[in-house]
Design a protein around this motif. Structure first.
Motif, PDB file in Angstrom:
ATOM      1  N   ARG A   4       3.230  84.829  30.102  1.00  0.00           N
ATOM      2  CA  ARG A   4       4.510  85.030  29.421  1.00  0.00           C
ATOM      3  C   ARG A   4       5.470  85.862  30.264  1.00  0.00           C
ATOM      4  O   ARG A   4       6.663  85.547  30.362  1.00  0.00           O
ATOM      5  CB  ARG A   4       4.267  85.710  28.072  1.00  0.00           C
ATOM      6  CG  ARG A   4       3.682  84.788  27.010  1.00  0.00           C
ATOM      7  CD  ARG A   4       3.311  85.577  25.774  1.00  0.00           C
ATOM      8  NE  ARG A   4       2.769  84.714  24.723  1.00  0.00           N
ATOM      9  CZ  ARG A   4       2.118  85.163  23.658  1.00  0.00           C
ATOM     10  NH1 ARG A   4       1.909  86.466  23.507  1.00  0.00           N
ATOM     11  NH2 ARG A   4       1.664  84.317  22.750  1.00  0.00           N
ATOM     12  N   ASP A  47       9.172  84.756  32.375  1.00  0.00           N
ATOM     13  CA  ASP A  47      10.443  85.486  32.350  1.00  0.00           C
ATOM     14  C   ASP A  47      10.901  85.834  33.758  1.00  0.00           C
ATOM     15  O   ASP A  47      12.092  85.757  34.079  1.00  0.00           O
ATOM     16  CB  ASP A  47      10.292  86.769  31.516  1.00  0.00           C
ATOM     17  CG  ASP A  47      10.036  86.480  30.048  1.00  0.00           C
ATOM     18  OD1 ASP A  47      10.386  85.366  29.603  1.00  0.00           O
ATOM     19  OD2 ASP A  47       9.477  87.351  29.355  1.00  0.00           O
ATOM     20  N   GLN A 102       1.792  77.503  26.873  1.00  0.00           N
ATOM     21  CA  GLN A 102       2.959  78.388  26.941  1.00  0.00           C
ATOM     22  C   GLN A 102       3.926  77.915  28.022  1.00  0.00           C
ATOM     23  O   GLN A 102       5.149  77.880  27.814  1.00  0.00           O
ATOM     24  CB  GLN A 102       2.504  79.815  27.234  1.00  0.00           C
ATOM     25  CG  GLN A 102       3.626  80.846  27.276  1.00  0.00           C
ATOM     26  CD  GLN A 102       4.197  81.139  25.910  1.00  0.00           C
ATOM     27  OE1 GLN A 102       3.486  81.083  24.911  1.00  0.00           O
ATOM     28  NE2 GLN A 102       5.481  81.415  25.836  1.00  0.00           N
ATOM     29  N   SER A 123       7.563  76.317  27.144  1.00  0.00           N
ATOM     30  CA  SER A 123       8.718  77.056  27.638  1.00  0.00           C
ATOM     31  C   SER A 123       9.643  76.171  28.459  1.00  0.00           C
ATOM     32  O   SER A 123      10.863  76.176  28.254  1.00  0.00           O
ATOM     33  CB  SER A 123       8.243  78.247  28.473  1.00  0.00           C
ATOM     34  OG  SER A 123       9.332  78.967  28.994  1.00  0.00           O
ATOM     35  N   SER A 136      10.941  72.444  26.556  1.00  0.00           N
ATOM     36  CA  SER A 136      11.592  72.502  25.264  1.00  0.00           C
ATOM     37  C   SER A 136      12.787  71.549  25.231  1.00  0.00           C
ATOM     38  O   SER A 136      13.438  71.310  26.248  1.00  0.00           O
ATOM     39  CB  SER A 136      12.053  73.934  24.983  1.00  0.00           C
ATOM     40  OG  SER A 136      12.899  73.982  23.871  1.00  0.00           O
ATOM     41  N   SER A 157      15.892  74.203  25.547  1.00  0.00           N
ATOM     42  CA  SER A 157      15.771  75.409  26.358  1.00  0.00           C
ATOM     43  C   SER A 157      17.092  75.703  27.057  1.00  0.00           C
ATOM     44  O   SER A 157      17.902  74.816  27.300  1.00  0.00           O
ATOM     45  CB  SER A 157      14.656  75.248  27.390  1.00  0.00           C
ATOM     46  OG  SER A 157      14.947  74.165  28.245  1.00  0.00           O
ATOM     47  N   LYS A 186      15.882  78.258  32.366  1.00  0.00           N
ATOM     48  CA  LYS A 186      14.607  77.640  32.719  1.00  0.00           C
ATOM     49  C   LYS A 186      14.752  76.747  33.947  1.00  0.00           C
ATOM     50  O   LYS A 186      13.788  76.505  34.670  1.00  0.00           O
ATOM     51  CB  LYS A 186      14.083  76.799  31.551  1.00  0.00           C
ATOM     52  CG  LYS A 186      13.919  77.554  30.247  1.00  0.00           C
ATOM     53  CD  LYS A 186      12.823  78.586  30.318  1.00  0.00           C
ATOM     54  CE  LYS A 186      12.617  79.249  28.973  1.00  0.00           C
ATOM     55  NZ  LYS A 186      11.711  80.385  29.035  1.00  0.00           N
TER      56      LYS A 186
END
Length: 1851
Positions: free
Chosen positions: A915, A919, A1003, A1007, A1010, A1013, A1017
């Motif tokens: 996660r 980021d 995940q 992420s 999507s 998003s 990204k």
């Protein structure tokens, strides 16, 4: 006359201008040389090029590769460009006149020969498409790219300079075509070729010298006798071409070249002077001169190596004079900032070459050799070593003195080297003088040293002071030479910012090491000298550089250091003697040598050897220390003896306690003797100025001591270092932890084998832990330090916060992971780094508060590398975590594999990590970076690891058991949501061997995939794409270039994998896909930047197209690319990676094109197939002067190449055939309109005619070739099938007869069973599961995530298995005979099976197309009959139970059925056709056995197909009997009858009688899953059987069979059930059962039996019959049920009554009449069915009645029954009473007469009912007939029959 072979360097100009041959650039050659993954095909091309004599001549004279023009070159130019060699024609892509003019212009302006100029111009022509693609963006493209970035001016990574470069397409093209622009491109290409040619020459020269270096440095052993690589062979060929004795001459020529380069830098190019110059070209000119000079110096350094001889006077004077003329390159006049980076490498190599020129080691050896007989004087030849010529020595000194006086910083190393030599010269002379004074009595005049005059001259000419001191002081103090050497060495390693390649950097550091050694005697053990030494050993390399290092250089400064006793004594032993008083030099030296492996497998690593036993302990005594006494004072040796034991560690609170021994901590008193210097130990005072420093001769373990020192750094520690009274300092902590990490890492890179490596690592940890508190080991100590430091650093902020301890701890964690994962995982999960077990991880806060401020990201990079290692640990230990091997030492309990750690903990830890890094990846582009290489490292590492996570999870298939478990969890109503969630997570984890990574993979996918998003990204891909466009064109800074390109390829690969995951999981279209389409113009340009990017770009586009195909309307790639970019991109793709043509690139390109034509990219597909955009195709003008049409459509390229299919490698043929097949399927008209299509069809059909027979082979390579051949044949079959179909549709001549002649291979092999090696797979499964309990081979089953090729890694993922099991001997085997080989054979076998299945399907389609016209071709009929028979034979002999083979059997049966139907339709009368019945029946018997076993539900479709086939086979006998009877004699006919009659009887028994019972039972038990078709099929089979020849002779046997199986009762019972088992209200089983009874009744004996059994009574009593007695049953009734009832009446009951009357005669007449009278509504309805218009007084006049064929058939049947009953009644009058049937025969007769007389009215009233009637209505009657169609003709015939019967005629 034998033709002269064409030069590969510059082949035929005609072929070059047509595009048939592309010239190899030196840039491409260098790229291929540098590529470590060079394939065999690529290597051959490069080798052939480098072996060309022209190329060898150029490389052997690299400084004269572009000579000035002369009359010979002009004549050669005229000849090469003459019309006889180049004929102007439309096929030429380029204007020959323009090419010639440009060549002459280039020759004049660059002053090079015309042929070289011509080649450069042709190269520019061939590169124009790439140049266009890399040109400016159009405004539309920039708008699309901005939109992909989110259209935000604050967060967009798109630079202003890029945004300002937009222009209209027409303007871009016009600018490109200007003469000035073209000339600028030509000159830029010229400069590029110069740079890369020289770099290739340098690289090959180095490769050619490698073998000699290897022998010198490693002797004749293992290293020295290593087999040379192909590159080394080419290098040796180059050296042979130069001449070994001419290498010095080459170096001297290099001096002149360098001088010219330096002069050119100052003078400029002189180009475009009239236009006031061209700044961009001038920069390129300067860059080229500096780069050439640098590479020339590299060559000179390589020639000087390996320093076994002293350079000649010619050589050293030439070099030093050059440097003097160039001011030692101290401050080159370079103004442009973009060129400043090239200055440092130039200066660095110049300084190192100078050091190598002096060759300090050999020179000093020569000076110390007083017995040498070498002549030494001023008259010695300049070809001799420079140290022999005193004039040379004098001139060298003058040059050095001048450089010293001028203060050139770059002259520092030369000055220091000369000081070393001059000092030795002076020492030799002085020593000789002393000897002369001692031996004056000898009177020997010759004893004067020959160097004395020159040395005295040098010394006496400098009056101020000693010249040696002056030079040394100026070099060290003023010129800072040691700092210069340190800074230089730091840029010569494997780091991203190093100047040169790893091997060149290592060579240069070895040279610097010689200077450090030579200067030690004069400078001594100074901090600056130590720093220079450490820089030379470390070269700025971090732990992570050691992790990434894979190559082993011949030159290794660490090896040189350790093997040089003087260096070890001077530095390592001295530093050891001063430890721990001076701790950092010793620790850093140990750190430097920690990565050095053992000299032999048996030896201990040098660093371990040093640390195992340190013989002395040096520290500064406290001022009040008195526990020692002086000894041996008479020797003045400062020796002392310790009076009381001295503890090396003491309690932290010692200051508050007494120093008495009893007050010491128990932990201290129990420490072993290593940490206590005993009383009586001798020592020596080495410094008594101030606090005394004593060396105690106390021997102790260094590793143990280092471990104990680390314990003092703990916050909770109760001890400190007694020598300082303090905990260990931070810098020492960093060094010690890094030493431990490096030792562990080197253990696993030693190559000693996994078990030995792990044992070595554990021994290191045990030794380091042996002195710790019993509650500690070294691992827990370092983790506690890590935790303390996290806590400490997360609470502060600023750019100057030291993070070294944290970084070193992370390095230790990384190194520990392979050793003890079970220790690392729990400790890491509990640490505050991620906050897994507690809230708030420290990772983010430290990065934000410290590294974001400073712009240096060493801590974050270390965290990312640990994450990568954690992921790799999961993958590597996946199988081991499933279960421990029973007998393998690799998996025994003594070896830590991480088993026992809860999977949930591992999964959660990785999820937290994932996660945060998501980021980081999406936001890091906007961070501040001190160096952009940090950004690239972060992006590369995260992208690569995320890609691995996705591949590990989605690249292998999930087991079915896990799916069942998940479904059971979801459906359990008693489980809570939380429990369901936990159970689901657990089930997911155990679903795969890599299930621990599922949460992280999900995940990542959620992420980035999507549907909504943010643009953030997409930023990593966008930034990497922009980076790719800016990829530097460098031949220096190769490591930085490698990092640059690897980051781009990593991000492209990650994006590709994301798209494939989206497609695999069938996710909806994501925002990422749209953004990729929007950025398509940018991504397409990356393809042309460098060869490294080609395949990643192609794979990304392929994945994008496939993923977008999941949406109903995917975005258009052509629309987003734009016509200009699309044309250029496709044009480059059409070159197929020429001229090198790497196999992997070519295959990727063709696969991309295949996906384009088959995935809803209509416009782009048409473009690449036809070569025109939709605008061009419609004739609309383009937006610019440049046409969008391709030079040659890619379809044409494919067809042209495939016309030579026999000359191509199989793998390339396969992908090209895939492209053509898909193009043909989706765009047939485009394909068939190609002018090359006809020749292509001929080529592949002929190729098919010469295929090799399929045979099993134990040779795996032969099997792989068979796989490819089989798959190629499958595509050929598909293509030929489509060709025949299209030809039939268009009426074109398809030459089927010619094709058939080449299809014998297909007929022989296509329908045979795939050669599945069941024993191999069974044994593999047994062995694997036995070896690795809890795992199966299917855990390694591939998915479609990654491309897979036929062969050794097709089905099972062997690269992943290698990662998991390569260290296990059971996997590799002792002699390559382990489980891995079994997996390879299994993969090849499954490849062959898959190929064979594809072959079958392709052949099926082809054969069906061929069989569309069989009427006259008996040869083809025989072939297809054989195919049918082979299908059945294969099915009969197939013993595989897998689902795939069950389906294949069914498909074969369907195939045979279709062919049999075509043969029957073609009225085939061949005798072979009759044999089909027996073969089919054998197949059924083999499948059903005794027919007693119930048919499985899943087998029903296959059995149904076999029944249909047997129905066709029986019909072949029925239909062919009369036609073949004339051709057969009586004996043959009777033999055939006797042969098939038993078969027919068996069919009636097993298929009809027993089959009907089986069907009825199934219908009764499960009506929903039953098929009415089965009853109909059985009835049809019975019907056909009863019509075969001479079957009437077996009537009694048939009746007995029926009676024994109670068949009639089964059918009657089914009839009685039919209303209750109706299908959607349709009692279809009623009709089917009555029709079956009708067929039975056609047998007279059976009809009698039916009458005896009271069949009519049973029918009358059935519930369904009551519906017939109602008045609403008709063919036009509302509802399917009533219509079906009418069909039962008309098609079933009435014909059945006729059969009964015919067989039983008058005996059943009364019963039939009574039965009929029960259906008075139907009888009445039938009499009015044919009422003439207006004749009825009851019906409404407006109501129009229609007539159907079934109505006429009904009336015909009733007329016959009425006629027969009337005859019986008349004949049996008085004997029996036959009731009158209430049916108006007279009225029917009148109506029939009316309709027959009014044919026009009748035609209007006839209505088709059902498919059969529709078919008849659509068929025309024969010529001369009165009816319009067959339906009308059938109605009329029925009416005529009614009329004849009712008129009393013959029925």
């Amino acid at each position: 006359m034998v033709p002269i072979p064409e030069s590969r360097y510059f082949p035929s100009l005609d072929k070059c201008l047509t595009g048939e041959l592309l010239l190899l650039s030196w840039k491409s050659i260098f790229s291929a040389i540098q590529d470590t993954s060079t394939t065999d095909g690529q290597q051959i091309i490069i080798e052939q090029f480098l072996s060309d004599q022209t190329v060898l001549n150029l490389l052997s004279k690299p400084f004269d590769a572009f000579p000035p023009p002369n009359s010979d070159t002009k004549a050669a130019f005229e000849g090469k460009t003459s019309a006889i060699n180049v004929t102007p024609s439309p096929s030429l892509r380029y204007d020959i006149k323009q090419v010639k003019d440009d060549s002459v212009w280039l020759s004049n302006i660059a002053k090079i020969d015309e042929i070289s100029a011509l080649r450069l111009v042709v190269q520019e022509c061939q590169a124009r498409t790439s140049t266009k693609l890399l040109g400016r963006f159009t405004e539309d493209e920039l708008a699309s790219i901005r939109e992909s970035a989110g259209n935000s001016s604050f967060s967009s990574p798109i630079t202003v300079s890029l945004l300002s470069r937009g222009a209209e397409s027409g303007d871009i093209q016009a600018e490109f075509e200007t003469e000035g622009n073209r000339q600028q491109r030509i000159l830029a290409n010229y400069l590029s070729e110069r740079r890369y040619l020289l770099k290739c020459a340098e690289t090959l020269l180095k490769a050619g010298l490698v073998r000699g270096w290897r022998v010198v440095y490693h002797g004749k052993g293992k290293e020295g006798d290593a087999v040379p690589s192909w590159l080394e062979d080419r290098g040796e060929a180059l050296i042979a071409s130069i001449g070994v004795d001419q290498l010095e001459s080459l170096a001297l020529r290099g001096f002149s070249a360098i001088e010219t380069n330096v002069q050119n830098i100052g003078n400029g190019s002189g180009w475009f002077e009239k236009e006031e110059g061209n700044a961009q070209l001038e920069n390129e000119w300067t860059r080229t001169q500096m780069t050439e000079a640098t590479h020339t110096m590299e060559m000179i350094l390589e020639i000087l190596t390996p320093n076994q001889t002293i350079p000649s006077s010619h050589l050293i004077l030439g070099w030093l004079r050059l440097l003097q003329n160039c001011s030692f390159l101290d401050q080159p006049n370079i103004e442009d900032p973009s060129l400043q980076s090239l200055v440092s490498p130039l200066q660095a190599i110049a300084m190192v070459v100078t050091i190598a020129m002096f060759n300090i080691k050999c020179t000093l050896d020569h000076l110390y050799d007083l017995e040498s007989v070498a002549a030494i004087s001023s008259n010695v030849s300049l070809d001799a070593s420079y140290i022999q010529n005193t004039e040379t020595i004098s001139e060298i000194h003058e040059i050095v003195m001048h450089a010293t006086t001028m203060g050139f910083m770059t002259a520092g190393p030369a000055i220091l080297a000369w000081v070393c030599i001059l000092k030795s010269l002076n020492a030799r002379v002085e020593e000789n003088k002393t000897l002369l004074m001692e031996n004056e009595y000898s009177g020997d005049a010759d004893a004067v040293d020959p160097y004395q005059p020159v040395v005295e001259q040098i010394m006496n000419n400098f009056e101020d002071s000693n010249v040696l001191d002056f030079l040394a002081q100026r070099a060290v103090d003023h010129l800072r030479v040691l700092d210069t050497l340190s800074g230089l060495a730091l840029r010569l390693g494997t780091t991203a910012d190093s100047f040169f390649s790893n091997s060149t950097g290592a060579l240069m550091r070895c040279t610097i090491l010689d200077l450090v050694k030579g200067s030690y005697s004069g400078l001594g053990y100074l901090p600056e000298v130590i720093e220079a030494l450490l820089s030379t050993l470390f070269a700025g390399q971090s732990y992570w550089d050691l992790v990434d290092s894979t190559e082993h250089n011949i030159f290794d400064p660490v090896t040189e250091f350790l093997q040089d006793g003087e260096l070890v004594e001077a530095f390592l032993w001295t530093a050891r003697g001063r430890y721990p008083c001076e701790s950092m030099p010793f620790l850093r030296l140990i750190h430097a040598i920690a990565a050095y492996p053992s000299p032999t497998d048996e030896d201990v690593k040098p660093a371990i050897s040093v640390l195992n036993s340190i013989p002395q302990f040096t520290f500064q005594l406290p001022e009040d220390f008195r526990d020692y006494t002086l000894v041996r004072e008479d020797e003045n040796s400062n020796m002392v003896v310790l009076q009381a034991p001295l503890q090396l560690f003491e309690p932290r609170l010692k200051a508050l306690k007494s120093r008495a021994p009893q007050s010491r901590s128990p932990a201290i008193t129990l420490i072993d003797r290593d940490f206590c210097i005993p009383a009586g130990m001798e020592g020596r005072i080495i410094s008594d100025s101030g606090p005394k420093v004593v060396t105690w001769y106390h021997e102790y373990s260094g590793l143990k001591y280092l471990g104990k020192l680390l314990e003092t750094y703990l916050t909770a520690s109760d001890i400190v270092d007694a020598t300082t009274g303090l905990p260990i300092d931070r810098d020492s902590v960093v060094e010690i932890i890094q030493i431990l990490a490096t030792l562990l890492l080197s253990s696993f890179k030693s190559g000693a084998g996994y078990v030995a490596e792990k044992a070595d690592a554990q021994q290191i940890l045990e030794t380091a832990s042996s002195g710790l508190n019993r509650n500690h080991d070294i691992t827990t100590v370092i983790f506690e330090i890590f935790e303390d430091e996290l806590q400490r650093q997360s609470s502060v902020a600023g750019s100057d916060i030291p993070l070294g301890v944290l970084i070193s701890c992370l390095q230790f964690i990384h190194a520990m992971l392979p050793v003890a994962p079970s220790r690392v995982w729990p400790l890491l999960a509990r640490s505050g780094l991620l906050g897994v077990s507690r809230g708030g991880g420290r990772l983010a806060s430290i990065v934000e508060s410290v590294e974001l401020v400073s712009g240096n990201y060493d801590f974050l990079i270390s965290c990312i590398r640990v994450y990568e290692a954690l992921v790799e640990d999961i993958a590597c230990n996946a199988i081991k975590r499933r279960g421990i091997s029973k007998s393998s030492t690799r998996f025994n309990n003594k070896v830590d594999t991480g088993v026992g750690i809860p999977d949930q903990l591992l999964s959660k830890t990785l999820l937290y990590y994932t996660r945060y890094l998501i980021d980081v990846l999406e936001s890091s582009f906007s961070w501040k970076f001190a160096t952009q290489n940090d950004r690239r490292q972060i992006c590369k590492a995260i992208s690569t690891t995320f890609d691995k996570v996705l591949c590990y999870v989605y690249g292998i298939d999930t087991s079915s058991t896990s799916t069942v478990a998940l479904e059971a969890t979801e459906n359990d109503p008693e489980m809570s949501k939380l429990a369901k969630s936990e159970t689901k997570i657990n089930a997911e984890i155990v679903s795969k061997i890599t299930g621990i990574l599922i949460s992280s993979a999900s995940q990542i996918a959620d992420s980035f995939l999507s549907t909504s998003s943010s643009a953030l990204k997409f930023q990593p891909l966008l930034v990497a794409s922009l980076d790719a466009l800016e990829t530097p064109d460098l031949t220096t800074f190769l490591n930085e270039l490698g990092l640059w390109t690897s980051q781009v390829t990593a991000v492209l690969g990650f994006s590709k994998t994301l798209l494939r995951v989206s497609n695999l999981l069938e996710r909806p279209s994501s925002q990422l896909e749209l953004q990729l389409f929007q950025a398509a113009p940018l991504i397409a340009r990356i393809y042309a930047v460098t060869d490294v990017y080609k395949r990643p770009v192609v794979l990304l586009f392929e994945s994008l197209i496939v993923a977008a195909n999941n949406s109903s309307e995917p975005p258009s790639l052509l629309g987003h690319l734009g016509p200009r970019t699309a044309k250029n991109f496709l044009q480059i793709l059409s070159d197929l990676d020429k001229p090198i043509s790497r196999d992997e690139n070519v295959m990727a390109i063709w696969h991309l094109l295949s996906m384009v034509v088959s995935n809803k990219q209509q416009w782009l597909a048409n473009y690449l197939l036809a070569g025109k955009t939709p605008r061009d195709a419609l004739g609309k003008p383009g937006c610019g002067a440049d046409s969008s049409a391709l030079d040659k459509p890619l379809l044409t390229v494919a067809l042209e190449r495939l016309c030579k299919i026999n000359e191509m490698p199989q793998h390339e043929v396969l992908v090209m055939l895939e492209f053509v097949a898909l193009s043909q399927n989706f765009w047939p008209w485009t394909v068939y309109s190609s002018p090359k299509h006809s020749a292509f069809i001929t080529a592949i059909s002929e190729y098919a005619g010469f295929l090799h027979p399929l045979q099993q082979s134990s040779n795996i390579d032969v099997s792989i070739k068979a796989c490819f051949q089989t798959r190629i044949a499958a595509y050929i079959a598909e293509i030929l099938a489509m060709h025949i179909f299209h030809s039939r549709q268009t009426g074109a001549d398809s030459s089927i007869i010619d094709l058939v002649t080449n299809l014998d291979w297909f007929i022989r092999f296509a329908v045979s069973a795939p050669k599945l090696n069941s024993s191999l797979h069974t044994q593999l499964k047994r062995n694997f599961e036995s070896r690795y309990p809890g795992c199966t081979p299917y855990d390694l089953k591939r998915t479609t995530l990654e491309d897979r090729q036929l062969g050794k890694s097709y089905f099972y993922d062997l690269p992943l298995a290698d990662k998991m099991l390569l260290s296990d001997q059971a996997w590799t085997g002792r002699r390559n005979d382990g489980l891995r080989v079994e997996f390879e054979h299994a993969n090849v076998n499954l490849s062959l099976v898959d190929s064979h299945i594809a072959l079958f399907h392709g052949w099926k389609v082809l054969a069906i197309e061929i069989s569309s016209n069989l009427s006259t071709d008996t040869k083809l009929q025989k072939a297809l009959i054989r195919v049918c028979t082979d299908c059945l034979t294969t099915n009969s002999t197939s013993s595989f139970s897998e689902d795939i083979f069950t389906r294949l059997n069914h498909q074969r049966a369907d195939f045979a059925l279709i062919l049999a139907q075509r043969l029957v339709e073609a009225k085939c009368t061949l005798p072979e056709m009759k044999d089909l019945l027996i073969k089919t029946w054998e197949t059924i018997r083999n499948f059903r056995g005794t027919f007693e076993r119930a048919l499985r539900k899943e087998d029903a479709p296959y059995y149904r197909s076999l029944l249909k086939l047997i129905f066709i086979a029986i019909r072949a006998h029925v239909l062919g009997t009369s036609k073949s009877s004339d051709n057969e004699n009586v004996s043959t006919k009777m033999e055939r009858v006797h042969k098939i009659t038993p078969v027919i009887l068996d069919i009636i028994k097993y298929v009809v009688a027993m089959g009907l019972r089986e069907c009825a039972a199934t219908i009764h038990d499960d009506p929903a899953d039953s098929s009415p078709e089965d009853i109909s099929l059985i009835t049809g089979i019975l019907q056909s059987c009863l019509r075969t020849t001479s079957i009437e002779l077996s009537q009694s046997q048939i009746v007995a069979t029926m009676l024994s199986n109670d068949t009639a009762r089964v059918a009657t019972t089914l009839f009685s059930w039919s209303d209750r088992i109706a299908v959607d209200g349709d009692p279809i089983y009623g009709e089917l059962s009555i029709l079956f009874l009708l067929e039975l009744s056609s047998l007279p004996m059976m009809a009698e039996q039916l009458a005896i059994d009271g069949l009519l009574g049973h029918i009358a009593a059935a519930n369904i019959t009551s519906y017939l007695r109602r008045g609403n049953v008709s063919p036009f009734a509302d509802g399917a049920g009533l219509q079906r009832c009418y069909s039962i009446w008309a098609r079933g009951i009435l014909p059945l009554l006729l059969n009964l009357l015919d067989s039983v005669q008058e005996s059943i007449a009364a019963e039939v009449a009574t039965f009929l009278n029960q259906f008075s509504p139907l009888l009445t309805q039938s009499t009015t069915a044919l009422e003439a218009p207006e004749s009825s007084r009851t019906s409404q006049k407006s109501h129009t009645k229609y007539i159907s064929l079934s109505m006429c058939s009904e009336l015909h049947s009733l007329a016959l029954i009425n006629f027969i009953l009337n005859n019986f009644r008349q004949n049996e009058r008085g004997v029996m009473d036959i009731p009158e049937v209430k049916w108006d025969a007279v009225g029917v007769a009148e109506n029939v007469e009316f309709w027959l007389g009014a044919r026009g009215v009748l035609r209007e009233r006839i209505v088709p009912m059902g498919s059969r009637d529709q078919d008849l209505a659509g068929r025309k009657t024969d010529v001369g007939g009165t009816a319009n169609n067959k339906l009308e003709e059938a109605v009329v015939q029925e009416m005529i029959g009614i009329r004849n019967v009712l008129s009393g005629g013959d029925a």
